[in-house]
Design a protein around this motif. Structure first.
Motif, short mmCIF file in Angstrom:
data_model
loop_
_atom_site.label_atom_id
_atom_site.label_comp_id
_atom_site.label_asym_id
_atom_site.label_seq_id
_atom_site.Cartn_x
_atom_site.Cartn_y
_atom_site.Cartn_z
N ILE A 1 -80.87 17.51 4.62
CA ILE A 1 -80.95 17.78 6.04
C ILE A 1 -79.63 17.33 6.70
O ILE A 1 -79.30 16.15 6.67
CB ILE A 1 -82.12 17.00 6.69
N PRO A 2 -78.86 18.27 7.29
CA PRO A 2 -77.64 17.86 7.97
C PRO A 2 -77.93 17.22 9.33
O PRO A 2 -78.77 17.71 10.08
CB PRO A 2 -76.86 19.18 8.13
N THR A 3 -77.26 16.11 9.60
CA THR A 3 -77.42 15.41 10.87
C THR A 3 -76.04 15.06 11.43
O THR A 3 -75.05 15.03 10.70
CB THR A 3 -78.23 14.11 10.71
N VAL A 4 -76.01 14.78 12.73
CA VAL A 4 -74.80 14.33 13.39
C VAL A 4 -75.06 13.00 14.06
O VAL A 4 -76.19 12.71 14.47
CB VAL A 4 -74.29 15.35 14.43
N GLY A 5 -74.02 12.19 14.16
CA GLY A 5 -74.09 10.91 14.86
C GLY A 5 -72.69 10.49 15.22
O GLY A 5 -71.71 11.05 14.71
N ALA A 6 -72.57 9.51 16.12
CA ALA A 6 -71.23 9.08 16.52
C ALA A 6 -71.21 7.62 16.92
O ALA A 6 -72.17 7.10 17.50
CB ALA A 6 -70.73 9.92 17.70
N LEU A 7 -70.10 6.99 16.60
CA LEU A 7 -69.78 5.67 17.13
C LEU A 7 -68.99 5.94 18.40
O LEU A 7 -67.92 6.55 18.36
CB LEU A 7 -68.96 4.86 16.13
N PRO B 1 -76.74 6.59 17.87
CA PRO B 1 -77.55 7.76 18.22
C PRO B 1 -77.11 8.99 17.41
O PRO B 1 -75.94 9.12 17.03
CB PRO B 1 -77.25 7.96 19.71
N GLY B 2 -78.06 9.87 17.19
CA GLY B 2 -77.78 11.10 16.47
C GLY B 2 -79.07 11.75 16.02
O GLY B 2 -80.16 11.26 16.31
N GLY B 3 -78.93 12.84 15.28
CA GLY B 3 -80.12 13.51 14.79
C GLY B 3 -79.80 14.84 14.13
O GLY B 3 -78.65 15.16 13.85
N LYS B 4 -80.85 15.60 13.94
CA LYS B 4 -80.75 16.87 13.21
C LYS B 4 -80.07 17.95 14.05
O LYS B 4 -80.18 17.98 15.26
CB LYS B 4 -82.14 17.34 12.81
N LEU C 1 -74.32 17.18 18.56
CA LEU C 1 -73.98 15.79 18.88
C LEU C 1 -74.14 15.53 20.38
O LEU C 1 -74.76 14.53 20.78
CB LEU C 1 -72.55 15.49 18.43
N GLN C 2 -73.62 16.44 21.20
CA GLN C 2 -73.76 16.27 22.66
C GLN C 2 -75.24 16.26 23.06
O GLN C 2 -75.66 15.44 23.88
CB GLN C 2 -73.03 17.41 23.39
N ARG C 3 -76.02 17.17 22.50
CA ARG C 3 -77.45 17.24 22.83
C ARG C 3 -78.17 15.96 22.44
O ARG C 3 -78.95 15.40 23.21
CB ARG C 3 -78.11 18.45 22.13
N GLU C 4 -77.94 15.49 21.22
CA GLU C 4 -78.61 14.27 20.75
C GLU C 4 -78.28 13.07 21.64
O GLU C 4 -79.16 12.27 21.97
CB GLU C 4 -78.25 13.97 19.30
N PHE C 5 -77.03 12.95 22.07
CA PHE C 5 -76.66 11.83 22.94
C PHE C 5 -77.28 11.96 24.32
O PHE C 5 -77.73 10.97 24.90
CB PHE C 5 -75.13 11.66 23.00
N ARG C 6 -77.34 13.19 24.86
CA ARG C 6 -78.01 13.38 26.15
C ARG C 6 -79.49 13.02 26.02
O ARG C 6 -80.04 12.33 26.88
CB ARG C 6 -77.86 14.82 26.63
#
Length: 138
Positions: free
Chosen positions: A7-13, A36-39, A50-55
């Motif tokens: 499952i590809p996910t995104v996250g950021a410091l 924060p992050g997610g699928k 990435l923008q959506r998950e952080f919002r």
């Protein structure tokens, strides 16, 4: 039934205007701190995800998004259930440090990057933070 593929996910410091970085604790990581992050949703670009998950998770808008590293998590015991993830990680900035958490976020902290190493970070986040510190302040 769980998927039988990674499952590809995104996250950021993320660095805020104070120079501190954001770390969060969620129930999915069983007490370990992360970012924060997610699928990624079908048809969604990595940066849009990435923008959506952080919002959704913390109410932040991101700027200065840049790729950091790719990590794999195969049945990571720190995660609450066996999953095979591809963690597509970024470094980013936010013009705001006001967190508006959703139900996933149990705790959060803006901390100096070196201070973050003293938290019980999940393996993925520790690796991301060490890469951030190795590159110097961004």
């Amino acid at each position: 039934m769980e998927p039988r593929y990674p499952i590809p996910t995104v996250g950021a410091l993320v660095k805020g205007p104070s120079g501190r970085v954001l770390i969060v604790k969620t129930g999915k990581w069983q007490g370990w701190w992360g970012v924060p992050g997610g699928k990624i949703e079908w048809g969604e670009s990595l940066e849009a995800a990435l923008q959506r998950e952080f919002r959704e998770e913390v109410g932040l808008e991101l700027t200065q998004i840049r790729f950091a590293l790719l990590l794999e998590g195969v049945f990571d015991p720190q995660f609450y259930k066996p999953m095979h993830f591809l963690f597509i990680n970024y470094f980013a900035e936010s013009p705001d440090e006001t967190i508006r958490p959703n139900q996933e976020i149990l705790e959060w902290a803006w901390v100096n990057p070196e201070e973050a190493l003293r938290y019980p970070l999940n393996r993925i986040t520790r690796t991301l933070l060490e890469a951030y510190l190795g590159r110097g302040a961004v």
